[in-house]
Design a protein around this motif. Structure first.
Motif, PDB file in Angstrom:
ATOM      1  N   LEU A   1       0.838  -1.200   0.000  1.00  0.00           N
ATOM      2  CA  LEU A   1       0.000   0.000   0.000  1.00  0.00           C
ATOM      3  C   LEU A   1       0.870   1.246   0.000  1.00  0.00           C
ATOM      4  CD1 LEU A   1      -2.787  -1.081   2.506  1.00  0.00           C
ATOM      5  CD2 LEU A   1      -3.022  -0.781   0.039  1.00  0.00           C
TER       6      LEU A   1
ATOM      7  N   ILE B   1      -1.057   4.434  -1.308  1.00  0.00           N
ATOM      8  CA  ILE B   1      -2.424   4.275  -0.805  1.00  0.00           C
ATOM      9  C   ILE B   1      -2.382   4.226   0.719  1.00  0.00           C
ATOM     10  CG2 ILE B   1      -4.449   2.759  -0.756  1.00  0.00           C
ATOM     11  CD1 ILE B   1      -3.623   1.749  -3.538  1.00  0.00           C
TER      12      ILE B   1
ATOM     13  N   THR C   1      -3.018   3.204   4.485  1.00  0.00           N
ATOM     14  CA  THR C   1      -3.285   1.858   5.010  1.00  0.00           C
ATOM     15  C   THR C   1      -4.720   1.685   5.496  1.00  0.00           C
ATOM     16  OG1 THR C   1      -2.423   2.533   7.169  1.00  0.00           O
ATOM     17  CG2 THR C   1      -0.891   1.405   5.680  1.00  0.00           C
TER      18      THR C   1
ATOM     19  N   ALA D   1      -7.364   2.921   3.867  1.00  0.00           N
ATOM     20  CA  ALA D   1      -8.254   3.159   2.727  1.00  0.00           C
ATOM     21  C   ALA D   1      -9.090   1.919   2.417  1.00  0.00           C
ATOM     22  CB  ALA D   1      -7.439   3.531   1.492  1.00  0.00           C
ATOM     23  N   HIS D   2     -10.309   2.160   1.924  1.00  0.00           N
ATOM     24  CA  HIS D   2     -11.112   1.065   1.379  1.00  0.00           C
ATOM     25  C   HIS D   2     -10.511   0.693   0.038  1.00  0.00           C
ATOM     26  CE1 HIS D   2     -14.615   2.360   4.011  1.00  0.00           C
ATOM     27  NE2 HIS D   2     -14.406   1.097   4.301  1.00  0.00           N
ATOM     28  N   LEU D   3     -10.432  -0.589  -0.213  1.00  0.00           N
ATOM     29  CA  LEU D   3      -9.838  -1.054  -1.465  1.00  0.00           C
ATOM     30  C   LEU D   3     -10.859  -1.815  -2.295  1.00  0.00           C
ATOM     31  CD1 LEU D   3      -6.474  -2.423  -0.027  1.00  0.00           C
ATOM     32  CD2 LEU D   3      -6.886  -0.178  -1.055  1.00  0.00           C
TER      33      LEU D   3
ATOM     34  N   GLU E   1      -7.621   1.905  -4.822  1.00  0.00           N
ATOM     35  CA  GLU E   1      -8.277   2.612  -3.729  1.00  0.00           C
ATOM     36  C   GLU E   1      -9.687   2.983  -4.167  1.00  0.00           C
ATOM     37  OE1 GLU E   1      -7.529   6.434  -0.780  1.00  0.00           O
ATOM     38  OE2 GLU E   1      -6.158   6.083  -2.445  1.00  0.00           O
TER      39      GLU E   1
END
Length: 168
Positions: free
Chosen positions: A102, A107, A109, A111-113, A128
């Motif tokens: 990430l 991105i 850590t 974050a919604h993925l 992301e």
């Protein structure tokens, strides 16, 4: 089915037509309760019997169904993503990516993925999710919309575009 009255918001507020009060049986009610929630107002009698309360709940549920029908009309039915695994299905976010990967991708850590499978290339792209995504929908409502057959991909497009899907 509910009857809709369209009212313009005036500087003095919104007046409730006496016809609307009569249709819902509130014309002679002395004490009314106005329940305000985000983007909705509900006017209820100040006192109700158990049966009146149950019927009110039923009518509010019917209104909820009508509103969901607007979403279904806007988004369309799920076409099973060409029979591939839907990248927007709730089970598609059940994975972990290391903090090192990430970080290397820039991105956060927390974050919604999204996992986006590419069947032709036999790869999975991890990206992301946008700021507003399907995670913002209460899980029970998302399950109901999924059971109703709504296209989650189209719903996601509407969530990020902020395009009007009701009224106009």
């Amino acid at each position: 089915m509910s009857i809709k009255f369209v009212k313009e918001n005036q500087s003095k507020g919104v007046r409730i037509p006496s016809a609307a009060l009569k249709i819902c049986g509130l014309q002679d009610t002395q004490k009314l309760e106005l329940h305000a929630q985000e983007k909705a107002l509900v006017l209820l009698p100040g006192r109700m019997t158990a049966m009146e309360l149950l019927r009110t709940v039923e009518h509010l549920n019917e209104l909820g169904q009508e509103l969901c029908a607007h979403l279904l009309e806007a988004c369309g039915k799920c076409e099973e993503c060409g029979e591939a695994l839907c990248p927007f299905a709730p089970e598609m976010d059940d994975f972990e990516v290391s903090s090192e990967l990430l970080d290397a991708a820039g991105i956060p850590t927390d974050a919604h993925l999204w996992a986006c499978p590419d069947l032709d290339a036999k790869t999975i792209h991890i990206v992301e999710a946008p700021e507003v995504d399907l995670h913002a929908i209460h899980p029970d409502l998302l399950e109901k919309l999924t059971e109703d057959g709504i296209c989650l991909g189209e719903l996601q497009k509407y969530l990020t575009s902020k395009e009007v899907v009701y009224g106009g």
